[in-house]
Enzyme design. Structure first.
Site, PDB file in Angstrom:
ATOM      1  N   CYS A  39       0.830  -1.214   0.000  1.00  0.00           N
ATOM      2  CA  CYS A  39       0.000   0.000   0.000  1.00  0.00           C
ATOM      3  C   CYS A  39       0.864   1.263   0.000  1.00  0.00           C
ATOM      4  O   CYS A  39       1.568   1.544   0.985  1.00  0.00           O
ATOM      5  CB  CYS A  39      -0.930  -0.031   1.214  1.00  0.00           C
ATOM      6  SG  CYS A  39      -1.759   1.525   1.550  1.00  0.00           S
ATOM      7  N   CYS A  42      -0.093   3.855   2.702  1.00  0.00           N
ATOM      8  CA  CYS A  42       0.315   3.374   4.025  1.00  0.00           C
ATOM      9  C   CYS A  42       1.762   3.738   4.313  1.00  0.00           C
ATOM     10  O   CYS A  42       2.125   4.055   5.449  1.00  0.00           O
ATOM     11  CB  CYS A  42       0.143   1.858   4.119  1.00  0.00           C
ATOM     12  SG  CYS A  42      -1.548   1.281   3.910  1.00  0.00           S
TER      13      CYS A  42
END
Length: 303
Positions: A39, A42
């Site tokens: 991600c 993230c």
């Protein structure tokens, strides 16, 4: 989260979740951060949430990171459809969705709001509970007119909590009451930026401003007599109000300022009302006396 009918792996995941998230959340606030190695967002949020969680640790905040690939069962229970997803957990339940907070300031703002509403237990809250009665004592002594003793109390509290805004405010207002205006201003300048921006310090600044505005009067009784003989001289009434505030006669000062507002609310660009509002701020907006005077002001303005 029941474990009946679960596979061994799912039971292990539930037990880990209970240990790392549910149990700490019974007294603290847990940031439950669902993330993934693939991600991109993230990777950007991770260092930010790490930093914020560290700064808020003393306030009872901890961080629990769960990789959605390694914790598919837990992620499914929370219906996580995208990452990063962040929940604030308290007493085993999600109390807020922080997923939209992507910057340090946004996270801090949301955490501050949550911590004001929930009885989270942390070192900072425990220290605050110890300070509260001592601060109340200092405020009472200051309100009773013993500024030197109040300064001593707030000096001692400042050693315990040097950057506490309410302690700093009390100390500044005690200096003002002692006529040490330059020392009061220097004390504010020396404060950290975050402390200096707090409402409590604004209250202290108002105290300094009022004290600076108050005229030096050698004969207060004479000024009172002259003002009584010329009730329509609003400039003289305004001067009297300043002198009364300087002498600590807040009831008489409020009466005088309210009388000016009643006579001409726009006199001198509303100077009497503005001075009255500053007086309210200095006394404390939550004070019962201020509430009473506000009602009187409202009756004049809107009655």
């Amino acid at each position: 989260m029941a474990t009946l009918g679960l596979s061994p792996a799912e039971k292990e995941a539930v037990e880990a979740f209970r240990r790392d998230v549910v149990d700490p959340s019974m007294t603290g606030l847990v940031l439950l951060y669902f993330t993934a190695s693939w991600c991109g967002p993230c990777k950007a949020l991770g260092p930010v949430i790490d930093k914020v969680a560290g700064e808020y640790a003393a306030r009872g905040v901890t961080l629990a990171k769960l990789d959605v690939d390694a914790n598919q069962f837990i992620a499914a229970q929370f219906q996580v459809r995208s990452v990063p997803t962040v929940y604030a957990m308290f007493q085993g339940q999600p109390v807020a969705d922080l997923s939209q907070a992507r910057t340090e300031s946004q996270l801090k703002s949301m955490l501050d709001q949550i911590l004001r509403q929930l009885p989270v237990e942390g070192e900072a809250q425990a220290a605050e509970a110890e300070l509260e009665p001592l601060i109340a004592m200092g405020e009472q002594v200051l309100d009773e007119g013993d500024a030197q003793r109040a300064l001593s109390v707030f000096d001692q509290l400042a050693e315990m909590a040097p950057d506490h805004p309410i302690v700093a405010s009390g100390r500044v207002r005690a200096l003002v009451a002692l006529g040490r205006h330059d020392d009061a201003e220097a004390a504010i300048v020396a404060l950290p930026e975050e402390t200096a921006a707090s409402p409590a310090i604004e209250r202290a600044r108002s105290a300094i401003a009022l004290a600076r505005e108050a005229p030096a009067v050698d004969d207060l009784a004479g000024l009172k007599a002259r003002a009584a003989a010329a009730p329509d001289d609003l400039a003289l009434q305004y001067e009297l109000a300043g002198a009364l505030m300087g002498a600590g006669e807040r009831d008489a000062a409020a009466d005088t300022l309210l009388a000016i507002v009643a006579a001409d609310r726009d006199w001198n660009d509303g100077a009497a009302r503005q001075r009255l509002l500053k007086l309210f701020e200095v006394v404390g907006l939550e004070d019962a006396w201020v509430s009473s005077q506000r009602r009187r002001l409202s009756a004049i303005l809107f009655g």
